[in-house]
Write an enzyme that holds these catalytic residues in place. Structure first.
Site, short mmCIF file in Angstrom:
data_model
loop_
_atom_site.label_atom_id
_atom_site.label_comp_id
_atom_site.label_asym_id
_atom_site.label_seq_id
_atom_site.Cartn_x
_atom_site.Cartn_y
_atom_site.Cartn_z
N TRP A 69 0.83 -1.21 0.00
CA TRP A 69 0.00 0.00 0.00
C TRP A 69 0.87 1.26 0.00
O TRP A 69 0.41 2.36 -0.29
CB TRP A 69 -0.96 -0.01 1.20
CG TRP A 69 -0.30 0.18 2.57
CD1 TRP A 69 0.81 -0.47 3.03
CD2 TRP A 69 -0.70 1.07 3.62
NE1 TRP A 69 1.12 -0.05 4.31
CE2 TRP A 69 0.19 0.89 4.69
CE3 TRP A 69 -1.74 1.98 3.76
CZ2 TRP A 69 0.08 1.60 5.89
CZ3 TRP A 69 -1.84 2.69 4.96
CH2 TRP A 69 -0.95 2.50 6.00
N ASP A 70 2.16 1.08 0.30
CA ASP A 70 3.10 2.19 0.34
C ASP A 70 3.01 3.06 -0.92
O ASP A 70 3.13 4.28 -0.86
CB ASP A 70 4.55 1.67 0.42
CG ASP A 70 4.81 0.73 1.58
OD1 ASP A 70 3.90 0.01 1.99
OD2 ASP A 70 5.96 0.70 2.06
N GLU A 95 0.53 -2.93 12.62
CA GLU A 95 0.60 -4.40 12.50
C GLU A 95 0.86 -5.12 13.81
O GLU A 95 0.82 -6.35 13.86
CB GLU A 95 1.72 -4.77 11.53
CG GLU A 95 1.42 -4.41 10.10
CD GLU A 95 2.56 -4.77 9.15
OE1 GLU A 95 3.71 -4.90 9.61
OE2 GLU A 95 2.29 -4.92 7.95
N LYS A 111 2.77 0.28 16.26
CA LYS A 111 3.94 0.31 15.39
C LYS A 111 4.02 1.62 14.60
O LYS A 111 5.07 2.20 14.44
CB LYS A 111 3.85 -0.86 14.42
CG LYS A 111 5.01 -0.95 13.45
CD LYS A 111 4.92 -2.18 12.58
CE LYS A 111 6.12 -2.27 11.65
NZ LYS A 111 6.02 -3.37 10.69
N GLN A 112 2.87 2.07 14.08
CA GLN A 112 2.90 3.19 13.14
C GLN A 112 1.55 3.90 13.14
O GLN A 112 0.57 3.37 13.66
CB GLN A 112 3.23 2.68 11.75
CG GLN A 112 2.17 1.76 11.17
CD GLN A 112 2.71 0.89 10.03
OE1 GLN A 112 3.22 -0.19 10.28
NE2 GLN A 112 2.58 1.37 8.81
C1 BGC Z 1 4.75 -1.73 7.58
C2 BGC Z 1 3.74 -1.75 6.47
C3 BGC Z 1 4.45 -1.47 5.17
C4 BGC Z 1 5.58 -2.47 4.96
C5 BGC Z 1 6.39 -2.16 3.72
C6 BGC Z 1 5.85 -2.75 7.29
O1 BGC Z 1 6.83 -2.69 8.26
O2 BGC Z 1 4.15 -2.02 8.80
O3 BGC Z 1 2.75 -0.77 6.69
O4 BGC Z 1 3.55 -1.53 4.12
O5 BGC Z 1 6.45 -2.43 6.05
O6 BGC Z 1 6.96 -0.89 3.80
#
Ligand code: BGC
Length: 721
Positions: free
Chosen positions: A321-322, A463, A570-571
């Site tokens: 999704w990035d 996540e 995490k984010q």
């Molecule tokens: C993140 C995801 C991301 C992926 C690739 C993961 O560590 O939690 O949101 O899409 O890395 O960058």
């Protein structure tokens, strides 16, 4: 701040073997067709040397499928009077590595001291942006005493692989002054050929073996006379969509370089940002834009950008999704054709998304969490390796990160708004949007006496908390997809688009779903709960949770990760929701949630900082936004990122963070938004920024934006070319 020798040159002085992996990313060159890690000419696979190909994947046995690394045409070793001078083996007297990101040239200068004096090796090389099949290198050796210099140089087909080897067969050879190595991939039989020509006035001796096609040139040189070896190389595959522009045998280093530099100048004419008052931010941001240009799959069909760009096989070279959430904006704003190509990748891979939906008993299109060619899902059920047991751990990224499909729909809408170009809808975008809506519809659950649709058992952007119910972000995004599908159906009807979909019944379904979609709202403290029950989890600090790790590489999420039962995330999750739907929330709510969630966020993903930074700008706090913006823009300049998830290596470049830095600059600091088809700016510049200046495209026109502490100018300007 200050102290920059040059506004466009990244320099690293001194040699430290432990920086080899990071510098491979930091000094990367690329042209969208391939990326060349910023390694030294004498390096081999042990030093993570790689020419990483866009969109060409291969699978060996039941190992993870990953993109193929091509044979390396820059491989060169130096002997002076029979003695090997090479990093990392031979300690240098001095060493400097540079990247001129304006002209996209990588350079090194290494000086060795021998018994008789000093020997200097200077190299310059690049991945041509003018003809994406070409790479070139100028290799210059100078000694300050008379000596015999021997250079063995050519193509190394013994490439670095994480889950290889991907070439089931390799052929090496030399014909009419051209060396070649051709590999054929095992899974699909794709042929990858690297040819190279050495331009040097001393004839060489050619040797080939199973992996390499090399040429050794030996010359007696007098003190201080440079010995110059130029290489021009060509990389092609059997699935190319365009051929090289010229015959390799006709090309010279200087001519190829001149066209390459001119092409980059055109890119910078639109892209370059200037920040009067903050050289450091200007440098980091432009460096980020350099990377976004190295990875844009210009002129390629059916290819998008992987989470680690073209820096290697990490994350299986897969598209997450990035791309739509973090990178796409930069291309919409500076090169809409590139943005459209990225979205076309999702149109072209809808077949894979339909299959995935079926696999999980869903309707419509469920896009891969880690998407490879054809939309093939690269993510495995066991995507993390436990540091203690060394066993693969069950994770739910693949099954439950439903929000990926919504991110793609969001990307389409950003493109439509930014460019006004609806042709993408007619060319397959409508299917993507409608089928994503059908997928979300099949996730909806209603309790017996409720009017509201809920979505259970999901993994949101954070996540670390798997299988949660009513993740606010996911539910709002699902609603957004229903709303978007409705507006696209209205468009399709108005335009009389031919389609096999029953538009009326899908519209009725989307309307009903959007109206009844449950989106968690703020509580009495103005806070939005990330998911059902989140506020009841242990409220430990990030530091406390970190201190519970028994191993620094331990995974924080999963069934028994240290963060899983705590509020540590995490984010950006709720914060992502607020920055994306800012018009639905008051500044007060945004502030309260930022203040609540930020201290609880580990920022364990490089995607996190930019979202917090953007929301800070929306709240009116550009000075709080600033360090997070810099963190995003410096993702590859500074050695800050996480390199491991459990026992899986995840290092590489960070194009999403780089795209995120662009978004913060445009929407946050310059405060750009569009109202009634017109751009407006409400700047919120950090302290010390006197003037922020950049260009951006909007609905087919190019604008010059100048933002200052006390206002902004937006002026339409002429487009060149
Ligand atoms: C993140 C995801 C991301 C992926 C690739 C993961 O560590 O939690 O949101 O899409 O890395 O960058």
């Amino acid at each position: 701040m200050g102290g920059f020798v040059n506004r466009h040159i990244v320099t690293a002085n001194g040699f430290d073997e432990k920086n080899i992996p990071w510098f491979g990313n930091k000094f990367l060159t690329g042209n969208g067709y391939f990326g060349v890690r910023g390694t030294m000419e004498e390096y081999r696979k042990e030093q993570m040397c790689a020419i990483n190909m866009a969109g060409i994947y291969d699978r060996v046995g039941d190992k993870w499928r990953e993109p193929v690394n091509a044979p390396n045409p820059f491989y060169s070793v130096l002997y002076v009077d029979g003695v090997l001078l090479a990093l990392p083996e031979t300690a240098p007297k001095s060493h400097r590595q540079e990247l001129d990101f304006y002209s996209a040239l990588q350079m090194r200068e290494t000086v060795w001291e021998t018994e008789k004096g000093t020997v200097t090796l200077s190299c310059q090389r690049f991945s041509s942006m003018a003809d994406q099949h070409l790479l070139a290198m100028r290799y210059v050796v100078t000694a300050d005493y008379d000596c015999e210099i021997a250079v063995t140089t050519g193509i190394d087909g013994d490439v670095w692989d994480i889950n290889g080897p991907h070439f089931a067969s390799l052929k090496t050879g030399y014909e009419d002054g051209i060396r070649y190595v051709t590999g054929i991939t095992g899974e699909r039989g794709v042929t990858v050929t690297v040819k190279s020509r050495l331009l040097c006035d001393t004839p060489g001796t050619v040797t080939t073996d199973q992996y390499t096609a090399l040429e050794t040139v030996t010359r007696q040189v007098t003190a201080n006379t440079p010995f110059i070896l130029d290489t021009v190389a060509e990389l092609t595959t059997s699935v190319d969509v365009f051929p090289p522009k010229a015959e390799l045998s006709t090309l010279t280093y200087d001519a190829v370089k001149a066209e390459h530099v001119a092409k980059w100048k055109n890119i910078w004419d639109i892209s370059e940002v200037s920040i009067d008052g903050d050289e450091e931010a200007e440098f980091s941001l432009n460096y980020s834009l350099y990377h976004l240009n190295c990875v844009a799959p210009r002129n390629l069909d059916g290819v998008s950008i992987g989470a680690r760009g073209l820096s290697g096989q990490v994350y299986k070279g897969a598209v997450f999704w990035d791309t739509e959430m973090f990178m796409l904006d930069y291309y919409i704003d500076t090169d809409p054709k590139a943005a459209k190509d990225l979205l076309k990748y999702r149109i072209d891979t809808i077949g894979g998304a339909r299959e995935k939906a079926k696999e999980y008993g869903l309707n419509g299109a469920y896009y891969a969490w880690e998407s490879q060619d054809g939309g093939y899902e690269g993510c495995s059920d066991y995507n993390v390796v436990d540091v203690f047991t060394k066993r693969p751990m069950r994770t739910y990224f693949r099954d439950k990160q439903y929000h990926v499909s919504a991110a793609i729909v969001y990307g389409f809408m950003k493109y439509l708004k930014g460019t006004g170009d609806y042709s993408i809808i007619d060319e397959g975008g409508l299917s993507v949007i409608l089928e994503c809506a059908q997928m979300y519809r099949s996730l909806l659950l209603k309790k017996a006496d409720s009017d509201w649709y809920e979505i259970h058992d999901v993994v949101g952007p954070d996540e670390y908390h798997e299988r949660v119910n009513n993740n606010a972000y996911t539910n709002r995004m699902a609603k957004f997809v229903f709303e978007t599908a409705l507006s696209m159906i209205a468009y399709a009807k108005e335009k009389g688009l031919k389609t096999d979909y029953d538009l009326d019944s899908i519209a009725a379904m989307c309307k009903e779903s959007a109206e009844h979609m449950y989106v968690p709202q703020m509580n009495e403290n103005g806070l939005i709960e990330q998911f059902d029950g989140y506020f009841g989890l242990e409220d430990a600090s990030v530091e406390e949770v970190r201190s519970r790790l028994l191993d620094p590489k331990e995974y924080w999420g999963g069934a028994y990760g240290v963060a899983a039962d705590t509020q540590v995330l995490k984010q950006a999750d709720v914060v992502a929701l607020l920055s994306m739907f800012r018009e639905e929330y008051s500044v007060d709510v945004m502030r309260k949630n930022w203040e609540y969630y930020e201290p609880r966020t580990e920022h364990g993903s490089s995607l996190s900082a930019c979202m917090y930074s953007l929301l800070s700008c929306y709240i009116g706090n550009p000075d709080d936004a600033y360090p997070l913006f810099m963190k995003s823009a410096n993702a590859d300049l500074l050695p800050a990122g996480k390199e491991w998830i459990g026992l899986i290596y995840i290092g590489g470049t960070h194009p999403a963070a780089q795209g995120g830095a662009w978004i913060v600059m445009v929407k946050g600091f310059a405060g750009i938004s569009a109202k009634d088809g017109k751009l407006t700016a409400e700047p919120k510049l950090p302290k010390g920024w006197k003037e922020l200046r950049f260009k951006m495209m909007y609905q087919g026109k190019l604008y010059q934006i100048i933002a200052r502490q006390d206002g902004a100018e937006i002026k339409e300007i002429e487009q060149q070319g």
